[in-house]
Write a protein that holds these residues in place. Structure first.
Motif, short mmCIF file in Angstrom:
data_model
loop_
_atom_site.label_atom_id
_atom_site.label_comp_id
_atom_site.label_asym_id
_atom_site.label_seq_id
_atom_site.Cartn_x
_atom_site.Cartn_y
_atom_site.Cartn_z
N GLU A 1 -17.86 -3.14 -17.43
CA GLU A 1 -19.08 -3.96 -17.33
C GLU A 1 -18.88 -5.29 -18.06
O GLU A 1 -19.17 -6.35 -17.53
N TYR A 2 -18.41 -5.20 -19.29
CA TYR A 2 -18.17 -6.39 -20.11
C TYR A 2 -16.72 -6.42 -20.55
O TYR A 2 -16.05 -5.38 -20.57
N VAL A 3 -16.28 -7.58 -20.98
CA VAL A 3 -14.90 -7.71 -21.48
C VAL A 3 -14.68 -6.77 -22.66
O VAL A 3 -13.58 -6.25 -22.86
N LEU A 4 -15.73 -6.53 -23.42
CA LEU A 4 -15.64 -5.62 -24.55
C LEU A 4 -15.05 -4.27 -24.13
O LEU A 4 -14.34 -3.62 -24.90
N ASP B 1 -18.48 -7.64 -12.28
CA ASP B 1 -18.93 -8.87 -11.66
C ASP B 1 -17.80 -9.55 -10.88
O ASP B 1 -18.05 -10.25 -9.90
N THR C 1 -13.73 -7.00 -14.52
CA THR C 1 -15.16 -6.82 -14.81
C THR C 1 -15.86 -6.54 -13.48
O THR C 1 -15.42 -7.03 -12.43
N GLU D 1 -7.77 -16.39 -23.11
CA GLU D 1 -8.28 -16.35 -24.49
C GLU D 1 -9.14 -15.11 -24.71
O GLU D 1 -9.15 -14.54 -25.79
N SER D 2 -9.85 -14.72 -23.65
CA SER D 2 -10.64 -13.49 -23.75
C SER D 2 -9.71 -12.30 -23.93
O SER D 2 -9.97 -11.39 -24.72
N LEU E 1 -11.36 -11.35 -15.60
CA LEU E 1 -12.52 -11.23 -16.47
C LEU E 1 -13.57 -12.30 -16.22
O LEU E 1 -14.62 -12.30 -16.83
N GLY E 2 -13.25 -13.23 -15.32
CA GLY E 2 -14.09 -14.43 -15.17
C GLY E 2 -15.38 -14.24 -14.39
O GLY E 2 -16.25 -15.10 -14.42
N GLY E 3 -15.49 -13.13 -13.65
CA GLY E 3 -16.72 -12.88 -12.92
C GLY E 3 -16.77 -13.53 -11.56
O GLY E 3 -15.86 -14.25 -11.16
N SER F 1 -18.68 -15.98 -10.24
CA SER F 1 -18.73 -17.44 -10.04
C SER F 1 -17.38 -18.10 -10.14
O SER F 1 -17.22 -19.20 -9.64
N LYS F 2 -16.46 -17.49 -10.84
CA LYS F 2 -15.14 -18.12 -10.96
C LYS F 2 -14.18 -17.65 -9.87
O LYS F 2 -13.04 -18.10 -9.83
N ALA G 1 -9.30 -20.32 -19.13
CA ALA G 1 -9.55 -19.86 -20.50
C ALA G 1 -9.67 -18.35 -20.59
O ALA G 1 -9.82 -17.80 -21.68
N ASP G 2 -9.58 -17.64 -19.45
CA ASP G 2 -9.74 -16.19 -19.48
C ASP G 2 -8.68 -15.49 -20.31
O ASP G 2 -8.90 -14.41 -20.83
#
Lengths: 218, 574
Positions: free
Chosen positions: A204-207, A182, A180, A46-47, A150-152, A154-155, A43-44
């Motif tokens: 830091e964030y997807v933003l 992460d 990101t 979609e981000s 972008l998934g960080g 854990s992914k 789903a990344d």
């Protein structure tokens, strides 16, 4: 803190925030029209598409484009989405870039999802083969390939995991990588960036990707 | 032109032949093949029954955990006290992720997926039973689940979403005394730490001995950050009236909301503002805000999708046939809940989870679809409440007349509901069977309870219409008779509870474990018996030691249908 140190820190922050990369490489200037897609059908993507919309950038999207479909240019040859397993969206401004105009940039969101690949009828091997042909075509036609993760953490998964294989299939062959922080905790993307001399930007964030795509695409 | 005419004549001939073949069979007009459902719209069904809509005052909820490849293991988490200042580590839990049994147990391996933060722990956490989600805690707070999806732009698979739905349900189990409290706990945590990551729009059936609520939660998009000062989730909850029933078949069910009516509605502070910000709702449009239309719109009806989304209509038709709900009614126009024609018993609700839409326009065995032995598993195009893919199904039962540990029961059935058996586990039980904690889809294991039910189910498929009768006989013994025994178990447990609650817990734990072992053993035997009885598609009578080669009899209409197909496939003569 003396004035010199403050200046150095400020300059460093500016370089990072402006997407110029932290490794001294020059971030390439990409261009429109642009296609977004996925490596691994998570789903990344979609981000990524949400980022494009927030940035006000008109784009085309296909979850599983082949090299042939990419070659058909803007509008993706009028292909329609299927109920499952094949999704197409055409948002590109057709007045500026008529159907068939060659893409200048492809942005690939890396992230493996067995659920997503299953829905598309793909295996990891199929997906790797598809991506190789797609990126080979981009190289041949000088289409800039931007890889984003972008998934960080854990992914990411363990070495050899589905997600790691998708990273291997895309990141070392790309022209620019954005991840990101992460996602790059173990320095995996930094290593790829250094060894392949590919500019890398951490956010830091997807933003944070919103300003980057504005900078490189507009 | 000549070819076209010939083809048309052929079609007419085949139609006439099939009409003749099927004469005498009870059939509805054949429906064309529907399009497949998108992932996430083809998963679990959850039913809710208010306390005045059940025969014994129970609040009931169900969850058919429909997947086909997911984890089915269960475990009990004990109550615990926590020192001041301690924290609860958070993990991301992917509903679909499984590990080979050789790598260990899922609920140990989940800890590899550290979400990277911890939240302040509460002084005391309650004991509870959980599978893929939390289901029942010692306070009789119970849950069921159904994925409902949401607008694409709301998805947030990024690490800013610190919570998934599974984690939220576990925390609700640990901390909640009532359904309302569970909703507030889950909602407020999701707002603070962000919701999404592995999940998007989700529904939970949240109940306690007095109330049943539909709680729906969705992410707020990938661009949300904890520093934004805005909620990291949007949610709403609506209570099912006590004398009504409701259902969630992978579709958002909450429509217009009246937050002034606190007895029936709750929501996050951004419930309307987010929809306005994202362009899903225009307050100037003259229409009241509608949750499902804004955040999770869906088009179509049972009829217009040829049964693809028929579960909603089917449930309402089952619960209140006098209302004559029409399959042509768009699903979005169905009411939130309905008063059933008669109060539903526990067994009624279990049977609803086994529903295959027989006798409806979406009957999976109408015509030749089920083959000669009317097997509903052959025709997978219509999405039924029981479609055979359940990892497990739960029926939670909450009863105000009894203390929490005795009043709450989660009934668990493994695999396809029609061929399985519900086994009860009281809320106060402190252990679940070891055979419930192991196994997966790819490694057959006699140590795994789930495989006993798949084993029996597999042997039912051979001659379904015959073998399902054998299954029903065994179900009546191990499920029907047990339901009748529950008041006596309650009575004994209550006596012990009044003297010493720990004694009651031991008694209830032993009861659940013993019964489960008996049932699992019976299903292994059922599988063996079915294998022998229908071996080679003959009928072996093990008592008389004879077999009949003409049985189970292939029906005449099937033989005719085969002849028709042969004609259809006959090569052109030159």
């Amino acid at each position: 803190m003396n004035r010199y140190l403050r200046t150095v820190i400020f300059a460093g922050c500016f370089v990072l925030l402006s997407g110029a990369g932290g490794l001294g490489q020059t971030v390439p200037k990409a261009g429109l029209p642009v296609l977004t897609t996925s490596a691994g059908q998570s789903a990344d993507v979609e981000s990524l598409n949400a980022v494009m919309e927030e940035a006000g950038i008109k784009y085309d999207y296909c979850d599983v484009p082949t090299a042939d479909l990419l070659a058909s240019g803007v509008g993706l040859a009028g292909k329609q989405s299927a109920a499952t397993g094949f999704h197409v969206e055409v948002h590109t401004d057709l007045d500026k870039f008529p159907a068939g105009t060659a893409y200048k940039t492809v942005i690939i969101a890396i992230g493996a999802s067995l659920k997503g690949m299953g829905a598309s009828g793909l295996t990891l091997e199929n997906e790797e083969a598809r991506l190789k042909k797609l990126i080979d075509f981009c190289k041949q036609k000088k289409i800039l390939v931007m890889a984003v993760h972008l998934g960080g953490e854990s992914k990411r998964g363990a070495p050899g995991s589905d997600n790691e294989r998708m990273i291997d299939a895309v990141a070392p062959l790309s022209d620019y990588i954005v991840v990101t922080r992460d996602s790059n905790k173990d320095g995996r993307f930094t290593k790829i960036s250094k060894s392949k001399n590919i500019p890398l930007t951490e956010i830091e964030y997807v933003l944070g990707l919103v300003d980057i795509v504005k900078q490189i695409l507009l | 032109m000549k070819t076209k005419s010939l083809a048309m004549a052929g079609v007419l001939l085949i139609t006439a032949l099939l009409a003749g073949v099927l004469a005498g069979q009870k059939t509805s007009p054949l429906t064309p093949l529907p399009e497949p459902l998108a992932p996430g719209r083809d998963a679990c069904t959850s039913i809710l029954v208010g306390k005045d809509a059940s025969t014994d005052g129970s609040v009931l909820t169900t969850h058919t955990s429909d997947c086909g490849t997911c984890d089915w293991t269960w475990r009990h988490v004990s109550a615990a006290d926590h020192k001041p200042g301690s924290t609860r580590q958070m993990y991301h839990i992917d509903q679909y992720k499984t590990w080979p049994p050789s790598e260990g147990l899922r609920w140990d391996l989940i800890k590899k997926s550290d979400a990277g933060y911890a939240i302040p722990e509460v002084p005391h956490t309650y004991g509870y039973h959980h599978g893929m989600f939390g289901y029942m805690n010692e306070n009789q707070v119970a849950l069921g689940e159904s994925s409902i999806g949401c607008q694409r732009r709301m998805h947030n698979p990024t690490p800013t979403a610190g919570l998934d739905i599974s984690t939220l349900t576990l925390i609700a189990m640990e901390r909640a005394k009532t359904a309302r409290e569970a909703i507030q706990i889950m909602g407020s945590l999701a707002e603070k730490y962000g919701y999404g990551f592995y999940d998007d729009g989700e529904m939970l059936a949240v109940s306690d001995p007095n109330e049943a609520w539909i709680f729906e939660i969705m992410p707020v998009g990938p661009l949300w950050t904890p520093k934004s000062g805005k909620p990291g989730a949007v949610w709403a909850a609506q209570r099912v009236p006590d004398d009504e029933v409701s259902v969630c078949p992978n579709e958002s069910r909450i429509g217009e909301i009246d937050l002034a009516n606190k007895d029936f509605f709750m929501a996050s502070p951004n419930v309307i503002s987010l929809a306005v910000d994202m362009g899903f709702y225009d307050p100037k449009g003259g229409k009241p805000f509608n949750w499902k239309k804004a955040y999770s719109p869906q088009e179509g009806s049972a009829a217009s999708t040829n049964g693809r989304i028929q579960r909603l209509w089917r449930f309402f038709d089952l619960a209140a046939p006098s209302r004559k709900f029409k399959p042509e009614t768009p699903n979005m126009d169905f009411p939130f809940s309905v008063k059933p024609d008669r109060r539903l018993s526990l067994q009624d609700v279990m049977d609803m989870t086994r529903d295959r839409s027989y006798g409806t326009p979406f009957d999976p065995v109408q015509g030749i679809r089920g083959g000669p032995f009317k097997n509903p598993s052959y025709y997978r195009q219509t999405r039924l409440i029981d479609d055979g893919r359940a990892e497990y199904t739960t029926v939670t039962q909450c009863r105000a007349s009894l203390p929490g540990p005795i009043g709450g029961i989660v009934w668990i059935s493994f695999g396809s509901q029609d061929t399985a058996c519900y086994m009860p586990f009281y809320a106060g039980a402190t252990e679940l069977p070891k055979s419930f904690a192991v196994g997966d889809h790819w490694v057959f294991s006699r140590d795994s309870a789930r495989w006993a039910f798949d084993y029996a189910d597999f042997h039912v498929q051979v001659a379904y219409s015959e073998a399902i009768q054998d299954v029903k006989a065994v179900q009546a013994r191990y499920e029907g008779e047990l339901i009748a025994r529950i008041p006596e178990i309650d009575r004994q447990a209550l006596e012990l509870y009044k003297k010493k609650p720990a004694e009651a817990a031991r008694f209830l734990t032993g009861f659940g474990l013993n019964n489960a072992k008996t049932v699992v053993d019976a299903w292994w035997k059922l599988g063996d018996d079915l294998l022998v009885k229908y071996n080679r598609l003959y009928l072996y009578d093990t008592q008389k030691r004879i077999y009949e080669r003409g049985k189970p009899a292939t029906p005449d209409w099937w033989k005719k249908a085969v002849r028709v197909f042969d004609i259809l496939m006959e090569p052109d003569k030159k």
